[in-house]
Design an enzyme around this catalytic site. Structure first.
Site, mmCIF file in Angstrom:
data_model
loop_
_atom_site.group_PDB
_atom_site.id
_atom_site.type_symbol
_atom_site.label_atom_id
_atom_site.label_comp_id
_atom_site.label_asym_id
_atom_site.label_seq_id
_atom_site.Cartn_x
_atom_site.Cartn_y
_atom_site.Cartn_z
ATOM 1 N N GLU A 27 -22.226 25.299 115.319
ATOM 2 C CA GLU A 27 -22.788 23.965 114.910
ATOM 3 C C GLU A 27 -21.525 22.195 115.024
ATOM 4 O O GLU A 27 -22.379 21.367 114.477
ATOM 5 C CB GLU A 27 -23.023 23.717 113.124
ATOM 6 C CG GLU A 27 -22.120 24.586 112.678
ATOM 7 C CD GLU A 27 -22.393 25.097 111.451
ATOM 8 O OE1 GLU A 27 -23.404 24.605 110.601
ATOM 9 O OE2 GLU A 27 -21.849 25.081 110.382
ATOM 10 N N CYS A 40 -29.976 29.902 114.159
ATOM 11 C CA CYS A 40 -30.383 30.100 112.652
ATOM 12 C C CYS A 40 -30.371 29.392 111.976
ATOM 13 O O CYS A 40 -31.397 28.916 110.456
ATOM 14 C CB CYS A 40 -28.762 30.771 111.405
ATOM 15 S SG CYS A 40 -26.897 29.656 111.345
ATOM 16 N N ASP A 93 -27.288 21.416 111.849
ATOM 17 C CA ASP A 93 -26.058 20.988 112.269
ATOM 18 C C ASP A 93 -25.528 19.624 113.775
ATOM 19 O O ASP A 93 -25.748 18.680 113.210
ATOM 20 C CB ASP A 93 -24.736 21.225 111.523
ATOM 21 C CG ASP A 93 -24.954 21.115 110.094
ATOM 22 O OD1 ASP A 93 -25.095 19.376 109.441
ATOM 23 O OD2 ASP A 93 -24.289 21.811 109.119
ATOM 24 N N HIS A 150 -31.461 20.202 102.453
ATOM 25 C CA HIS A 150 -31.661 21.005 101.602
ATOM 26 C C HIS A 150 -33.235 21.177 101.428
ATOM 27 O O HIS A 150 -33.540 23.069 101.010
ATOM 28 C CB HIS A 150 -30.743 21.513 100.428
ATOM 29 C CG HIS A 150 -30.721 22.869 100.609
ATOM 30 N ND1 HIS A 150 -30.753 22.988 98.915
ATOM 31 C CD2 HIS A 150 -30.897 24.440 100.481
ATOM 32 C CE1 HIS A 150 -31.161 24.241 99.105
ATOM 33 N NE2 HIS A 150 -30.255 25.549 99.318
HETATM 34 C C1 PEP Z 1 -27.316 24.704 110.302
HETATM 35 O O1 PEP Z 1 -26.125 23.853 110.112
HETATM 36 O O2 PEP Z 1 -28.071 24.514 110.875
HETATM 37 C C2 PEP Z 1 -27.368 25.468 109.776
HETATM 38 C C3 PEP Z 1 -28.281 27.115 109.276
HETATM 39 O O3 PEP Z 1 -26.521 25.621 108.034
HETATM 40 P P1 PEP Z 1 -27.053 24.685 106.495
HETATM 41 O O4 PEP Z 1 -28.295 24.259 106.736
HETATM 42 O O5 PEP Z 1 -26.750 25.711 105.545
HETATM 43 O O6 PEP Z 1 -26.255 23.396 107.282
HETATM 44 MG MG MG Z 2 -25.048 23.977 109.128
#
Ligand code: PEP
Ligand code: MG
Length: 587
Positions: free
Chosen positions: A442, A513, A466, A198
């Site tokens: 995901e 995304c 993910d 993150h």
């Molecule tokens: C992902 O898993 O690609 C996603 C966009 O969600 P996060 O990064 O918030 O897990």
């Molecule tokens: Mg995710």
């Protein structure tokens, strides 16, 4: 740029966010203290109480010093928060109870203080008064500091970062990165971590250069050391020499002028050379980021990570608070769509203010997170769903569930949503009856059953961050195996193709995304595979648009066909990279 006298040292890590930074280092050691528990021998009990007194005194001195610094550098209003912290340290009830706990149990003072302060934090967090609830946050900060002092740990905190510095940390949790003053971080370097942790997502969103997996840099570097962070090649240079500084100065100049060209071209539409329009949307975490979506001309929000409203909060935000946050984004961007993702707490994003709801797990990424949490805590889920529905009356909302693993789970979530709709209807509260509801793809089981999910989804959004970790069994935040986290692995490419094909058979649009979408090296591959839209950190929109405008969709399809026929992730990456370089001249 100026040089210093120490010998230059180059350390190799993993390039995580492009760019070059030069400045002084701010060392940050993650503060989530593990508290050991043991019995104190009777003859040492007086010393134990004295140790507690000393830690309180040191903590008081530290806080007074920070208060003075903040007052000088920022202002008296911001410094006043530290008065509240000092008051916590004077709280005789907290101190007295800790000592009584110690006398009763004979356990070390850290354990007793941790137990008593946690009880207080919980009690404050549950009070139905905003001012008093905020005191829970103060109490937690002070308690962490006292514990660090008792345990002899460094007392740095990211919220103390007030001058422009390169943050060098052992690790950065999502709540840490949320508390960072974004304008003060020049660069980010972490001992551990990977490209989709993150902290890196935040760094990329700020266009802050980042290098991760630098092993023990927090021990080799000191606060105030000068360094260069090269987020292109994944290098950190401590004490750079004059000639290195000169070389990097030149590189920086060239990159800056390219950035400028991209920004100018960003006013134009996202259309390929052969006339195909591509939808480019933005990922956001806070409602305040909506300004950036406009600034970088996103065509709405493709992913609103709502858990960030919860992460650093002392308690769950209520329906009204959530409604106001969502509404402000939806209203600002109307008529563009805002895709609001329901809570994805847990995993790498445990909620600090509601620790009891997220028990420690040995494998959090495969554990109690996202939709699994919401379907067990239906009250929390319903509050959020109602808030999203109410916000849908103010513009164009799309609702999206994270971590869906199969059709039955989707049906359960939809049943809860239908209940919320019925409740609002009964009360005459307006919402968009035609609200589009979609799922994130995901988890591999969702990908393989995309045909089933497509029956009840208005859209899919692929979370490659993910999806890749689960497909390849590579923990996305483990630097030890980060080199194996390969977005161009044939398994990933085939899975993306499968999802697109199954969705399109049923006229369901598919966007991506995950971080892949905001990387211009991967974007043509995704579009060539048939992905309809890309959603990324706002700051990356110009780079991706620049590339879209420089390529043809026919070539992108050719690239995807080549990738599908290849067996080597490295070879596929090389082709994507060559595709990008042939169209975008940085130098
Ligand atoms: C992902 O898993 O690609 C996603 C966009 O969600 P996060 O990064 O918030 O897990
Ligand atoms: Mg995710």
């Amino acid at each position: 740029m100026e040089s210093r006298t120490n010998k230059e040292i180059t350390v190799q890590g993993i390039a995580a966010s492009q760019g070059i930074a030069y400045g002084q280092i701010f060392i940050y050691i993650q503060s989530d203290v593990e508290v050991p528990s043991y019995l104190v021998e009777p003859e040492k009990r007086i010393d134990e109480v004295a140790r507690f007194d000393r830690a309180l005194v040191v903590t008081r001195q530290q806080i007074s010093k920070i208060k003075n610094e903040v007052e000088k550098n920022i202002g008296p209003e911001e410094a006043a928060i530290f008065d509240a912290h000092l008051m916590v340290l004077e709280d005789q009830a907290l101190i007295g109870e800790t000592i009584r706990e110690f006398e009763a149990t004979g356990r070390n003072i850290e354990t007793c203080f941790n137990k008593v302060s946690a009880r207080y934090i919980q009690a404050f967090a549950e009070i139905d008064d905003a001012y008093l609830r905020e005191r829970a946050g103060d109490l937690r900060d002070v308690a962490q500091r006292v514990l660090q002092n008792l345990l002899g740990q460094t007392e740095h905190s990211l919220s103390r970062l007030v001058e422009k510095r390169i943050v060098v940390a052992n690790d950065i949790s999502p709540s840490d990165s949320a508390s960072i003053d974004r304008s003060a971080a020049l660069g980010l370097v972490t001992d551990s971590g990977s490209k989709t942790s993150h902290a890196v997502i935040v760094a990329r969103s700020m266009k802050v250069p980042a290098v991760v997996g630098v092993r023990d840099l927090t021990r080799r570097a000191k606060d105030g050391d000068w360094a260069i962070v090269d987020g292109y090649d994944g290098i950190v240079i401590l004490h750079p020499s004059e000639s290195t500084l000169f070389r990097y100065g030149k590189i920086q100049e060239r990159k800056k002028s390219f950035e400028q060209r991209m920004l100018e071209a960003n006013r134009l539409p996202a259309v390929t050379k052969d006339g195909v329009e591509v939808t480019l949307m933005a990922n956001i975490e806070h409602h305040e980021e909506v300004g950036q979506v406009k600034q970088f001309r996103g065509e709405g929000v493709g992913l609103y990570r709502t858990e960030f409203l919860f992460l650093n909060s002392a308690r769950m935000p209520n329906e009204q608070e959530q409604y106001l946050a969502y509404k402000s984004v939806v209203e600002t961007l109307a008529p563009q769509p805002v895709t609001i993702r329901t809570l994805d707490l847990g995993g790498d994003k445990p909620m600090t203010g509601a620790a009891g709801l997220f028990p420690k797990e040995s494998n959090p990424f495969m554990g109690f997170r996202a939709i699994r949490f919401c379907l067990e805590h239906v009250d929390i889920f319903k509050e959020q769903l109602r808030a999203i529905l109410r916000a849908s009356a103010h513009g164009k909302v799309r609702l999206m569930y994270p971590m869906i693993s199969g059709h039955e789970e989707l049906a359960r979530a939809n049943a809860v949503l239908a209940e919320c709709m019925a409740e609002l209807r009964a009360k005459g509260v307006p919402f968009d009856e035609k609200l589009a509801v979609g799922a994130m793809i995901e988890i591999p089981s969702a990908a393989t059953t995309a045909d089933l999910l497509a029956r009840d989804c208005a859209f899919f959004s692929i979370g490659t961050n993910d999806l890749i970790q689960y497909l390849l069994a590579i923990d996305r935040v483990n630097d030890r195996i980060a080199h194996l986290y390969e977005p161009t692995h044939p398994a990933v490419i085939r899975t993306l193709k499968h999802i697109v094909d199954e969705a399109h058979k049923r006229q369901v649009p598919v966007s991506v995304c995950g971080e892949m979408a905001g990387d211009p090296v991967y974007a043509p591959l995704l579009l060539g595979l048939g992905i309809d839209g890309l959603s990324m950190s706002p700051a990356w929109l110009p780079s991706v648009k620049y590339l879209v405008r420089a390529m043809t969709m026919a070539d992108a399809r050719g690239l995807a066909a080549e990738a599908l026929a290849q067996s080597s992730p490295k070879e596929i990456y090389a082709r994507c990279d060559a595709f990008y370089r042939a169209r975008v001249q940085v130098d």
